[in-house]
Scaffold this active site. Sequence first.
Site, short mmCIF file in Angstrom:
data_model
loop_
_atom_site.label_atom_id
_atom_site.label_comp_id
_atom_site.label_asym_id
_atom_site.label_seq_id
_atom_site.Cartn_x
_atom_site.Cartn_y
_atom_site.Cartn_z
N HIS A 172 -13.01 9.02 -1.47
CA HIS A 172 -12.23 10.12 -0.91
C HIS A 172 -11.49 9.73 0.37
O HIS A 172 -10.83 10.58 0.99
CB HIS A 172 -13.18 11.30 -0.64
N LYS A 174 -8.70 8.51 2.89
CA LYS A 174 -7.23 8.52 2.85
C LYS A 174 -6.71 7.76 4.07
O LYS A 174 -6.69 8.29 5.19
CB LYS A 174 -6.69 9.95 2.86
N ASP A 179 1.58 -3.05 8.02
CA ASP A 179 1.51 -4.06 9.07
C ASP A 179 0.50 -3.61 10.13
O ASP A 179 -0.68 -3.57 9.85
CB ASP A 179 2.89 -4.33 9.67
#
Length: 508
Positions: A172, A174, A179
Amino acid sequence: SPWLLLAPLLSPAVPQATSPPCCLCPEGVHRFQWIRSLVPEFGVCSSHVRVLSSPAEFFQLMKGQIKVAKRRVVMASLYLGTGPLEQELVDCLESTLEESLEAKFPSDLKVSILLDFTRGSRGKKNSRTMLLPLLQRFPEQVRVSLFHTPDLRGLLRLLVPERFNETIGLQHIKVYLFDNSVILSGANLSDSYFTNRQDRYVFLQDCAEIADFFTELVDAVGDVSLQLQGDNTVQVVDGMVHPYKGDRAAYCKAANKRVMDVIHSARTRQQMLHAQTFHGDSLLTQEEAAAAGDRRPAPDTWIYPLIQMKPFEIQIDEIVTETLLTEAERGARVYLTTGYFNLTQAYMDLVLGTRAEYQILLASPEVNGFFGAKGVAGAIPAAYVHIERQFYSEVCSLGQQERVQLQEYWRRGWTFHAKGLWLYLAGSSLPCLTLIGSPNFGYRSVHRDLEAQIAIVTESRSLQQQLHQEQEQLYLRSGVVSSATFEQPSRQVKLWVKMVTPLIKNFF
């Protein structure tokens, strides 16, 4: 029935982790330095931190960052959707990979994508089929890892149908990284999250050490995940225990070591590299730091990555969140928001039993992501209403209505997925701390899924104002919950939903 197979998972939770002793400093943001005893502390200038406000801004920033990436693109999400906007992202990745090959062979650019296996494999057209062309064209540069929870195995895996199997546990996290810049969010890679699904997002620009940490974290979870191959099969990394065919205890032990090694090494590295930036107990003087070549301005903002992976016995986020709620003093204000209101018993007890004022923002049924869904999923908004009503009743029975307030978000044509926390110290009109990332403060976030968020602690007035404005904009679209709220026709909950909710609330 598949529900009978879930029975072992319905057992009471493992006893809550004991929070660390808080050595709170006497004033201001320095009171939160105890967090660095658990995780690395990254000192940055607030000018490198930008709070985003809309799905469109999030989407455009991601596309722009992909186009200019030269060294690495790292994306961790629950899933990648299959619509035209998601295809735009894939096309951006393909163009950037092509340009990197033309500029230099072999190319320096590496792309690493971490998704959940069950959610990413749902249906004939899915996250896997969206990414296969990249894998086939750029096999040396692209890695796609699919996390499979070790709790979905044996008969449970065979008999629980698609969609329902996702309730057992998910990847889950995110994190979107380009870079040396990072976006932390609760948003997935799907069209609604780019258009009309409200979430939260923070952009950490040119923060190399934070980018290195999250690259290593995603690599670690990727190493204990299944690897997507060019022919749409999957295989484990050489030497790794299989997540659902191998021994569960051995797999979880290996995963714990792999992830904790990242946290420990980063913490040690930060202590050595940035001792001079720590709050008042520096190991180097400013002159010594300058002589050593470190001429960066002193930080006014500190970032702490909080990881929660209960299947691997990693519960840092839980410990920090509980401690923050415990230590919030009388007169402090806590704004807490979640798209899915289903607080763990421990969090609920702390909200009801501590001294700070709470304003809790949650989704009205109409902006719940499951509103209007087919089958059993369509009853999920009603289950959340039932949980909300029970909590509100408890607030009223304790006489806490003035101190603990519920608010429901509503916006025509939108859904609500924002989660996090803002902490205003007693006497302050601006927040000095926020939590932002993937956890929902519910049972699955704490016990089932892999989660990550960051605590941002800042003494910068401009960043505090950004965070305050973010909070205000979300809460402005809400109405205060009262007893009259539950008398509305849309809040009527069927008897069978009330009966089933206690049995299934640990799965959503």
